[in-house]
Design a protein around this motif. Structure first.
Motif, PDB file in Angstrom:
ATOM      1  N   ALA A  25      39.554  37.853  70.139  1.00  0.00           N
ATOM      2  CA  ALA A  25      39.118  37.637  68.759  1.00  0.00           C
ATOM      3  C   ALA A  25      37.672  37.157  68.701  1.00  0.00           C
ATOM      4  O   ALA A  25      36.923  37.526  67.796  1.00  0.00           O
ATOM      5  CB  ALA A  25      40.038  36.618  68.082  1.00  0.00           C
ATOM      6  N   ASP A 236      50.296  29.319  58.420  1.00  0.00           N
ATOM      7  CA  ASP A 236      50.147  30.770  58.311  1.00  0.00           C
ATOM      8  C   ASP A 236      50.029  31.239  56.865  1.00  0.00           C
ATOM      9  O   ASP A 236      49.443  32.291  56.600  1.00  0.00           O
ATOM     10  CB  ASP A 236      51.353  31.484  58.931  1.00  0.00           C
ATOM     11  N   GLU A 239      51.121  34.784  56.570  1.00  0.00           N
ATOM     12  CA  GLU A 239      50.529  35.735  57.520  1.00  0.00           C
ATOM     13  C   GLU A 239      50.984  35.324  58.912  1.00  0.00           C
ATOM     14  O   GLU A 239      50.335  34.535  59.594  1.00  0.00           O
ATOM     15  CB  GLU A 239      49.006  35.708  57.415  1.00  0.00           C
ATOM     16  N   ALA A 242      49.140  33.875  62.232  1.00  0.00           N
ATOM     17  CA  ALA A 242      47.686  33.795  62.029  1.00  0.00           C
ATOM     18  C   ALA A 242      47.172  32.367  62.149  1.00  0.00           C
ATOM     19  O   ALA A 242      46.093  32.121  62.701  1.00  0.00           O
ATOM     20  CB  ALA A 242      47.306  34.374  60.668  1.00  0.00           C
ATOM     21  N   ARG A 245      46.895  31.248  65.826  1.00  0.00           N
ATOM     22  CA  ARG A 245      45.766  31.876  66.510  1.00  0.00           C
ATOM     23  C   ARG A 245      44.444  31.274  66.045  1.00  0.00           C
ATOM     24  O   ARG A 245      43.509  31.118  66.835  1.00  0.00           O
ATOM     25  CB  ARG A 245      45.780  33.381  66.256  1.00  0.00           C
ATOM     26  N   PRO A 273      47.110  44.404  64.148  1.00  0.00           N
ATOM     27  CA  PRO A 273      46.556  43.258  64.890  1.00  0.00           C
ATOM     28  C   PRO A 273      45.094  42.976  64.580  1.00  0.00           C
ATOM     29  O   PRO A 273      44.614  41.878  64.823  1.00  0.00           O
ATOM     30  CB  PRO A 273      46.733  43.692  66.360  1.00  0.00           C
ATOM     31  N   ARG A 275      43.783  42.338  61.899  1.00  0.00           N
ATOM     32  CA  ARG A 275      43.632  41.271  60.906  1.00  0.00           C
ATOM     33  C   ARG A 275      43.431  39.912  61.562  1.00  0.00           C
ATOM     34  O   ARG A 275      42.691  39.067  61.031  1.00  0.00           O
ATOM     35  CB  ARG A 275      44.838  41.251  59.969  1.00  0.00           C
ATOM     36  N   PHE A 276      44.069  39.681  62.719  1.00  0.00           N
ATOM     37  CA  PHE A 276      43.903  38.392  63.397  1.00  0.00           C
ATOM     38  C   PHE A 276      42.466  38.226  63.896  1.00  0.00           C
ATOM     39  O   PHE A 276      41.893  37.138  63.825  1.00  0.00           O
ATOM     40  CB  PHE A 276      44.885  38.284  64.565  1.00  0.00           C
ATOM     41  N   LYS A 277      41.902  39.303  64.404  1.00  0.00           N
ATOM     42  CA  LYS A 277      40.526  39.266  64.885  1.00  0.00           C
ATOM     43  C   LYS A 277      39.567  38.977  63.727  1.00  0.00           C
ATOM     44  O   LYS A 277      38.640  38.177  63.846  1.00  0.00           O
ATOM     45  CB  LYS A 277      40.183  40.598  65.544  1.00  0.00           C
ATOM     46  N   ASN A 280      39.842  35.237  62.609  1.00  0.00           N
ATOM     47  CA  ASN A 280      39.153  34.336  63.539  1.00  0.00           C
ATOM     48  C   ASN A 280      37.641  34.516  63.482  1.00  0.00           C
ATOM     49  O   ASN A 280      36.890  33.540  63.524  1.00  0.00           O
ATOM     50  CB  ASN A 280      39.656  34.576  64.962  1.00  0.00           C
TER      51      ASN A 280
END
Length: 307
Positions: A25, A236, A239, A242, A245, A273, A275-277, A280
């Motif tokens: 991320a 989260d 989400e 999230a 992370r 996935p 969306r997590f990057k 962050n």
């Protein structure tokens, strides 16, 4: 009777997986992971050319063993002669990386920042910013990708965020521009905190803004020290995973005394996935610009804040 090493292997695997997700991320295209060889590679771009740090993760990492690492460079001078890092610089790298490892603690983020600092110290500023910068730069949707009304919504998100501020609430800073990806919009909010009460005050203030309140998700994470003890938590807000992370990114970046909230307005297209990057990266950009991420000293360790 199971050995002590086998008892810690599951915990090591969990820590390794969390570290890999956070590194991906943070560094994005400068990060590569090979699951077959349990290794990862991170790229640097000093003026002489590309440098790569490859780390092989043993089963005993991080409980007792540090990663096996290799630093490679393939440079060519104006005469077409190939060369690489001199032995003196390699010895300095070995000293700094070995000094940073503490059994039981993940260390690769520390290694990356220490190596980046050392390369800049030896060869000057990187000729291109790593993806930790470029990926977090605010993106505007192209004209062909904008649906009617979406441009207006993005423009609205670029403005201020009027709120009803509770007494003693810390100052809240917002992303100057939203990050947009396939019609989803991401905006970060950051505040310096000194107590758990500050966390509640910041969240209460943010919810008084109508745009933030109607976000699909408001993902939150915070870290602070209370009487010498680190307090941290995440949310989260629907989400799944999230918040955890986001919190792990704070841990790797050694952020303390801060709360960060990333608002996401869902645009109707699933990001998977990615969306997590984006969450962050959006958070890290604002944390970095506001000086919440400690800067490196000459020995590669972190100290102070840019603020």
């Amino acid at each position: 009777m199971p050995s002590q090493e086998s008892d810690v292997e599951p915990e090591n695997q969990t820590l390794q997986q969390e570290e890999l997700l956070a590194l991906e991320a943070i560094y994005d295209s400068d990060f590569a992971h090979n699951a077959d060889t349990s290794s990862l590679t991170l790229s640097f771009h000093p003026p002489p050319g590309k440098v790569e740090l490859t780390c092989h993760l043993p089963k005993a990492y991080p409980s007792s063993e540090m990663p096996c690492y290799e630093v490679t460079s393939h440079w060519t001078n104006r005469a077409g002669v190939s060369y690489g890092l001199p032995d003196s610089v390699r010895r300095l790298i070995d000293e700094r990386l070995r000094d940073l490892f503490v059994p039981g603690e993940v260390v690769i983020f520390e290694w990356v920042e220490a190596l980046k600092f050392l390369l800049e110290e030896q060869y000057g500023t990187e000729v291109q910013e790593t993806e930790v910068r470029t990926a977090t730069s605010p993106r505007k949707p192209s004209a062909s990708a904008v649906e009617p009304g979406e441009a207006d919504e993005t423009e609205e998100m670029s403005g201020s965020y009027p709120m009803t501020i509770p007494p003693n609430c810390p100052a809240i800073v917002h992303s100057l521009s939203p990050m947009v990806e396939r019609k989803s919009i991401f905006v970060a909010h950051v505040a310096a905190i000194t107590s758990l009460d500050d966390v509640c005050l910041v969240m209460a203030a943010l919810r008084t803004n109508k745009r933030i309140a109607r976000a699909t998700h408001n993902i939150m994470a915070y870290r602070l020290e209370v009487n010498g003890v680190c307090k941290q938590d995440s949310d989260d807000d629907g989400e799944s995973a999230a918040g955890g992370r986001l919190l792990h990114m704070l841990e790797l970046s050694q952020v303390t005394g801060a709360i960060v909230v990333v608002s996401r307005w869902y645009g109707g297209v699933q990001l998977g996935p990615l969306r997590f990057k984006l969450i962050n990266n959006c958070a890290r950009q604002l944390l970095d610009s506001e000086g919440f991420i400690p800067i490196a000293r000459e020995d590669g360790r972190k100290t102070g804040k840019k603020r």
